[in-house]
Design a protein around this motif. Sequence first.
Motif, PDB file in Angstrom:
ATOM      1  N   ALA A  43       3.119 -15.961 -40.001  1.00 44.23           N
ATOM      2  CA  ALA A  43       4.464 -15.964 -39.111  1.00 44.23           C
ATOM      3  C   ALA A  43       4.448 -17.246 -38.032  1.00 44.23           C
ATOM      4  O   ALA A  43       5.511 -17.910 -37.858  1.00 44.23           O
ATOM      5  CB  ALA A  43       4.614 -14.901 -38.423  1.00 44.23           C
ATOM      6  N   LEU A  44       3.264 -17.373 -37.533  1.00 42.91           N
ATOM      7  CA  LEU A  44       3.137 -18.499 -36.600  1.00 42.91           C
ATOM      8  C   LEU A  44       3.217 -20.020 -37.421  1.00 42.91           C
ATOM      9  O   LEU A  44       3.815 -20.910 -37.058  1.00 42.91           O
ATOM     10  CB  LEU A  44       1.732 -18.430 -35.669  1.00 42.91           C
ATOM     11  N   ALA A  45       2.588 -20.032 -38.557  1.00 39.40           N
ATOM     12  CA  ALA A  45       2.425 -21.282 -39.135  1.00 39.40           C
ATOM     13  C   ALA A  45       3.843 -21.395 -39.739  1.00 39.40           C
ATOM     14  O   ALA A  45       4.493 -22.718 -39.567  1.00 39.40           O
ATOM     15  CB  ALA A  45       1.514 -21.156 -40.464  1.00 39.40           C
ATOM     16  N   ASP A  46       4.700 -20.627 -40.134  1.00 43.39           N
ATOM     17  CA  ASP A  46       6.375 -20.615 -40.563  1.00 43.39           C
ATOM     18  C   ASP A  46       6.733 -21.121 -39.328  1.00 43.39           C
ATOM     19  O   ASP A  46       7.720 -22.079 -39.451  1.00 43.39           O
ATOM     20  CB  ASP A  46       6.672 -19.277 -41.189  1.00 43.39           C
ATOM     21  N   ALA A  47       6.750 -20.328 -38.209  1.00 44.22           N
ATOM     22  CA  ALA A  47       7.412 -20.869 -37.094  1.00 44.22           C
ATOM     23  C   ALA A  47       7.233 -22.359 -36.519  1.00 44.22           C
ATOM     24  O   ALA A  47       8.017 -22.868 -36.071  1.00 44.22           O
ATOM     25  CB  ALA A  47       7.642 -19.959 -36.149  1.00 44.22           C
ATOM     26  N   SER A  48       6.027 -22.667 -36.758  1.00 41.61           N
ATOM     27  CA  SER A  48       5.721 -23.966 -36.300  1.00 41.61           C
ATOM     28  C   SER A  48       5.737 -25.323 -37.398  1.00 41.61           C
ATOM     29  O   SER A  48       5.624 -26.185 -37.193  1.00 41.61           O
ATOM     30  CB  SER A  48       4.455 -24.082 -35.492  1.00 41.61           C
ATOM     31  N   ALA A  74       2.792 -24.234 -29.462  1.00 41.07           N
ATOM     32  CA  ALA A  74       3.116 -23.697 -28.585  1.00 41.07           C
ATOM     33  C   ALA A  74       4.583 -23.268 -28.128  1.00 41.07           C
ATOM     34  O   ALA A  74       4.771 -22.105 -27.662  1.00 41.07           O
ATOM     35  CB  ALA A  74       3.000 -24.932 -27.282  1.00 41.07           C
ATOM     36  N   GLN A  75       5.368 -24.052 -28.599  1.00 41.69           N
ATOM     37  CA  GLN A  75       6.979 -23.625 -28.895  1.00 41.69           C
ATOM     38  C   GLN A  75       6.933 -22.272 -29.600  1.00 41.69           C
ATOM     39  O   GLN A  75       7.811 -21.331 -28.988  1.00 41.69           O
ATOM     40  CB  GLN A  75       7.810 -24.658 -29.395  1.00 41.69           C
ATOM     41  N   ALA A  76       6.448 -22.197 -30.657  1.00 41.52           N
ATOM     42  CA  ALA A  76       6.293 -21.094 -31.504  1.00 41.52           C
ATOM     43  C   ALA A  76       5.713 -19.883 -30.699  1.00 41.52           C
ATOM     44  O   ALA A  76       6.262 -18.724 -31.092  1.00 41.52           O
ATOM     45  CB  ALA A  76       5.728 -21.190 -32.837  1.00 41.52           C
ATOM     46  N   LEU A  77       4.928 -20.062 -30.117  1.00 45.42           N
ATOM     47  CA  LEU A  77       4.127 -18.836 -29.137  1.00 45.42           C
ATOM     48  C   LEU A  77       4.776 -18.832 -28.104  1.00 45.42           C
ATOM     49  O   LEU A  77       4.427 -17.626 -27.142  1.00 45.42           O
ATOM     50  CB  LEU A  77       2.664 -19.364 -29.083  1.00 45.42           C
ATOM     51  N   GLY A  78       5.952 -19.363 -27.622  1.00 43.89           N
ATOM     52  CA  GLY A  78       6.751 -19.138 -26.371  1.00 43.89           C
ATOM     53  C   GLY A  78       5.781 -19.587 -25.040  1.00 43.89           C
ATOM     54  O   GLY A  78       6.089 -18.859 -23.909  1.00 43.89           O
ATOM     55  N   CYS A  79       4.969 -20.622 -25.159  1.00 44.54           N
ATOM     56  CA  CYS A  79       4.430 -21.158 -23.894  1.00 44.54           C
ATOM     57  C   CYS A  79       4.619 -22.687 -24.062  1.00 44.54           C
ATOM     58  O   CYS A  79       5.104 -23.067 -25.071  1.00 44.54           O
ATOM     59  CB  CYS A  79       3.036 -20.534 -24.021  1.00 44.54           C
ATOM     60  N   THR A  80       3.596 -23.148 -23.281  1.00 48.28           N
ATOM     61  CA  THR A  80       3.760 -24.755 -23.184  1.00 48.28           C
ATOM     62  C   THR A  80       2.036 -25.282 -23.784  1.00 48.28           C
ATOM     63  O   THR A  80       1.429 -24.170 -23.825  1.00 48.28           O
ATOM     64  CB  THR A  80       3.638 -25.374 -21.770  1.00 48.28           C
ATOM     65  N   ALA A  81       2.322 -26.422 -24.168  1.00 54.78           N
ATOM     66  CA  ALA A  81       0.889 -27.060 -24.584  1.00 54.78           C
ATOM     67  C   ALA A  81      -0.255 -26.899 -23.564  1.00 54.78           C
ATOM     68  O   ALA A  81      -1.407 -26.598 -23.646  1.00 54.78           O
ATOM     69  CB  ALA A  81       1.153 -28.363 -25.037  1.00 54.78           C
ATOM     70  N   SER A  82       0.272 -27.342 -22.336  1.00 49.72           N
ATOM     71  CA  SER A  82      -0.585 -27.049 -21.081  1.00 49.72           C
ATOM     72  C   SER A  82      -1.098 -25.781 -20.938  1.00 49.72           C
ATOM     73  O   SER A  82      -2.198 -25.650 -20.581  1.00 49.72           O
ATOM     74  CB  SER A  82      -0.099 -27.796 -19.818  1.00 49.72           C
ATOM     75  N   ASP A  83      -0.367 -24.681 -21.301  1.00 53.02           N
ATOM     76  CA  ASP A  83      -0.912 -23.438 -21.052  1.00 53.02           C
ATOM     77  C   ASP A  83      -1.948 -23.125 -22.256  1.00 53.02           C
ATOM     78  O   ASP A  83      -2.924 -22.476 -21.894  1.00 53.02           O
ATOM     79  CB  ASP A  83       0.220 -22.259 -21.357  1.00 53.02           C
ATOM     80  N   LEU A  84      -1.967 -23.756 -23.428  1.00 56.06           N
ATOM     81  CA  LEU A  84      -2.928 -23.450 -24.484  1.00 56.06           C
ATOM     82  C   LEU A  84      -3.969 -24.101 -23.918  1.00 56.06           C
ATOM     83  O   LEU A  84      -5.257 -23.643 -24.016  1.00 56.06           O
ATOM     84  CB  LEU A  84      -2.335 -23.978 -25.665  1.00 56.06           C
ATOM     85  N   LEU A  85      -4.123 -25.456 -23.601  1.00 59.94           N
ATOM     86  CA  LEU A  85      -4.894 -26.263 -23.098  1.00 59.94           C
ATOM     87  C   LEU A  85      -5.912 -25.798 -21.902  1.00 59.94           C
ATOM     88  O   LEU A  85      -7.052 -25.490 -21.781  1.00 59.94           O
ATOM     89  CB  LEU A  85      -4.838 -27.601 -22.737  1.00 59.94           C
ATOM     90  N   ARG A  86      -5.152 -24.939 -21.078  1.00 57.33           N
ATOM     91  CA  ARG A  86      -5.583 -24.384 -19.848  1.00 57.33           C
ATOM     92  C   ARG A  86      -6.274 -23.133 -20.425  1.00 57.33           C
ATOM     93  O   ARG A  86      -7.596 -22.713 -19.874  1.00 57.33           O
ATOM     94  CB  ARG A  86      -4.531 -24.073 -18.805  1.00 57.33           C
ATOM     95  N   ARG A  87      -5.957 -22.293 -21.212  1.00 58.26           N
ATOM     96  CA  ARG A  87      -6.616 -21.023 -21.910  1.00 58.26           C
ATOM     97  C   ARG A  87      -7.806 -21.330 -22.392  1.00 58.26           C
ATOM     98  O   ARG A  87      -8.650 -20.594 -22.341  1.00 58.26           O
ATOM     99  CB  ARG A  87      -5.524 -20.563 -22.896  1.00 58.26           C
TER     100      ARG A  87
END
Length: 90
Positions: A43-48, A74-87
Motif C-alpha cells: 500500500a505504501l509503494a502504491d501510494a508513493s 513521506a507524503q504517503a505516510l502523512g509526515c515530512t521528509a525531515s520527520d523521517l530523517l529525524r526519526r
Amino acid sequence: MPQRQTSQCMARVSGKSDGEGALPKLGAAILTRRREVALSQEALADASGIDRSHMGKIERGERNVTLLNVLKIAQALGCTASDLLRRGGL
C-alpha cells in the motif's frame, strides 16, 4: 601522465552500502512510520508510486533512495521528509 587525486572527504555511495549506516537508519524510520499508520508495504509503494520490491529494498537500507522518493514516501505516510530523517537520527 600525472595521477588523478581523489577526494577523501566524500566516499562514493553505492546501492549496497553507505559506510555510515544512513540508508538502514532511513529505511528503519520508514518501516516504523509505515507500521504506525498501519499500511502494508504494498500500500505504501502504491501510494508513493514506487515499485513494491524497490520499497522493500529501501526499508532494508539496500538502496540509495532519491530525495524525490523520500518526499513521495513521506507524503504517503502523512509526515515530512525531515520527520523521517529525524526519526532515523540523520
